[in-house]
Design a protein around this motif. Structure first.
Motif, PDB file in Angstrom:
ATOM      1  N   GLN A 246     -43.264  46.483  15.255  1.00 26.29           N
ATOM      2  CA  GLN A 246     -44.427  47.086  14.603  1.00 26.29           C
ATOM      3  C   GLN A 246     -43.974  48.159  13.611  1.00 26.29           C
ATOM      4  N   ASN A 247     -43.023  48.978  13.995  1.00 27.28           N
ATOM      5  CA  ASN A 247     -42.495  49.995  13.082  1.00 27.28           C
ATOM      6  C   ASN A 247     -41.864  49.346  11.857  1.00 27.28           C
ATOM      7  N   GLU A 248     -41.129  48.266  12.090  1.00 25.55           N
ATOM      8  CA  GLU A 248     -40.475  47.544  11.000  1.00 25.55           C
ATOM      9  C   GLU A 248     -41.507  46.963  10.026  1.00 25.55           C
ATOM     10  N   LEU A 249     -42.604  46.438  10.562  1.00 21.69           N
ATOM     11  CA  LEU A 249     -43.647  45.856   9.717  1.00 21.69           C
ATOM     12  C   LEU A 249     -44.501  46.928   9.028  1.00 21.69           C
ATOM     13  N   MET A 250     -44.700  48.055   9.695  1.00 25.94           N
ATOM     14  CA  MET A 250     -45.546  49.122   9.132  1.00 25.94           C
ATOM     15  C   MET A 250     -44.833  49.940   8.066  1.00 25.94           C
ATOM     16  N   ASP A 251     -43.525  50.021   8.152  1.00 26.32           N
ATOM     17  CA  ASP A 251     -42.771  50.866   7.229  1.00 26.32           C
ATOM     18  C   ASP A 251     -43.068  50.550   5.751  1.00 26.32           C
ATOM     19  N   PRO A 252     -43.031  49.291   5.323  1.00 22.67           N
ATOM     20  CA  PRO A 252     -43.341  49.021   3.912  1.00 22.67           C
ATOM     21  C   PRO A 252     -44.778  49.370   3.538  1.00 22.67           C
ATOM     22  N   VAL A 253     -45.712  49.168   4.459  1.00 19.44           N
ATOM     23  CA  VAL A 253     -47.120  49.495   4.189  1.00 19.44           C
ATOM     24  C   VAL A 253     -47.267  51.000   3.985  1.00 19.44           C
ATOM     25  N   LEU A 254     -46.633  51.785   4.859  1.00 19.74           N
ATOM     26  CA  LEU A 254     -46.698  53.241   4.752  1.00 19.74           C
ATOM     27  C   LEU A 254     -46.047  53.729   3.457  1.00 19.74           C
TER      28      LEU A 254
ATOM     29  N   GLN B 289     -56.883  50.125   4.613  1.00 20.11           N
ATOM     30  CA  GLN B 289     -57.485  49.293   3.578  1.00 20.11           C
ATOM     31  C   GLN B 289     -56.443  48.634   2.673  1.00 20.11           C
ATOM     32  N   SER B 290     -55.197  48.754   3.053  1.00 20.41           N
ATOM     33  CA  SER B 290     -54.115  48.127   2.293  1.00 20.41           C
ATOM     34  C   SER B 290     -54.196  46.609   2.439  1.00 20.41           C
ATOM     35  N   PRO B 291     -53.989  45.873   1.340  1.00 22.12           N
ATOM     36  CA  PRO B 291     -53.993  44.417   1.442  1.00 22.12           C
ATOM     37  C   PRO B 291     -52.859  43.891   2.336  1.00 22.12           C
ATOM     38  N   ASP B 292     -51.782  44.624   2.458  1.00 28.38           N
ATOM     39  CA  ASP B 292     -50.658  44.211   3.290  1.00 28.38           C
ATOM     40  C   ASP B 292     -50.942  44.375   4.779  1.00 28.38           C
ATOM     41  N   MET B 293     -51.978  45.143   5.100  1.00 31.02           N
ATOM     42  CA  MET B 293     -52.272  45.430   6.496  1.00 31.02           C
ATOM     43  C   MET B 293     -52.701  44.171   7.251  1.00 31.02           C
ATOM     44  N   ALA B 294     -53.490  43.314   6.651  1.00 25.87           N
ATOM     45  CA  ALA B 294     -53.947  42.093   7.320  1.00 25.87           C
ATOM     46  C   ALA B 294     -52.762  41.184   7.652  1.00 25.87           C
ATOM     47  N   ALA B 295     -51.843  41.039   6.715  1.00 25.06           N
ATOM     48  CA  ALA B 295     -50.655  40.213   6.953  1.00 25.06           C
ATOM     49  C   ALA B 295     -49.798  40.811   8.069  1.00 25.06           C
ATOM     50  N   MET B 296     -49.682  42.127   8.072  1.00 21.38           N
ATOM     51  CA  MET B 296     -48.906  42.801   9.105  1.00 21.38           C
ATOM     52  C   MET B 296     -49.548  42.575  10.475  1.00 21.38           C
ATOM     53  N   GLN B 297     -50.868  42.657  10.542  1.00 20.47           N
ATOM     54  CA  GLN B 297     -51.559  42.465  11.818  1.00 20.47           C
ATOM     55  C   GLN B 297     -51.413  41.028  12.321  1.00 20.47           C
ATOM     56  N   GLU B 298     -51.466  40.057  11.419  1.00 19.08           N
ATOM     57  CA  GLU B 298     -51.282  38.655  11.812  1.00 19.08           C
ATOM     58  C   GLU B 298     -49.871  38.419  12.356  1.00 19.08           C
ATOM     59  N   THR B 299     -48.892  38.992  11.673  1.00 19.17           N
ATOM     60  CA  THR B 299     -47.508  38.855  12.129  1.00 19.17           C
ATOM     61  C   THR B 299     -47.340  39.500  13.494  1.00 19.17           C
TER      62      THR B 299
END
Length: 161
Positions: free
Chosen positions: A109-117, A60-70
């Motif tokens: 994916q790990n690189e993009l997920m790291d800031p979200v986590l 439910q993180s707002p950054d998750m949608a941007a990460m998925q698009e990237t």
């Protein structure tokens, strides 16, 4: 009195009496200490443990949608890259190149997920500190008990605080 203590039978009785008092005293002390410490530990542990649905907080993180698009764009680029470069390759080379692309996508994916986590962990840490929780565990591992802070963590992630 001294003559009574010289009698071996009396010495044994007095020794048994002293030993019995000692054992009963130790038993009573153990009972009172274990009863007090377990109830105090139970009260402390119940209020100092938080539970959170970490996956819900991250999803439910707002950054998750941007990460998925990237990530979607990266997958499309990898597909096009594979189609163009593998046209002149044999099956073994195609498989090797495909594995390289898969590894590259996994690293991305790990690189993009790291800031979200990290943001999710920071939000959870902030709420845990605010509530005085010393331990926060994932909700899926808890049978009962603990203070659920999932909703607060989601709100914290969405507000950016």
């Amino acid at each position: 009195m001294m003559q009574k203590l010289r009698n071996p039978k009396n010495v044994k009785l007095v020794s048994l009496f002293v030993a019995a008092i000692f054992v009963l005293g130790c038993f009573a002390l153990t009972l009172t200490q274990s009863g007090m410490s377990s109830s105090a530990a139970a009260a402390t542990s119940e209020s100092a443990i938080g539970v959170v649905n970490f996956q819900a907080v991250v999803s439910q993180s707002p950054d998750m949608a941007a990460m998925q698009e990237t990530m979607k764009a990266e997958v499309e680029a990898a597909k096009k890259d594979f189609e163009t470069k593998s046209a002149n390759m044999n099956n073994e080379e195609k498989q090797r190149y495909y594995q390289q692309l898969q590894e590259r996508l996994a690293n991305k994916q790990n690189e993009l997920m790291d800031p979200v986590l990290k943001k999710a962990e920071a939000a959870i840490q902030k709420i845990a500190d605010k509530k005085g929780l010393s331990v926060v565990v994932d909700k899926s591992t808890v049978v009962f008990g603990g203070v659920d802070i999932t909703e607060e963590a989601v709100k914290g992630m969405q507000s950016g605080k």
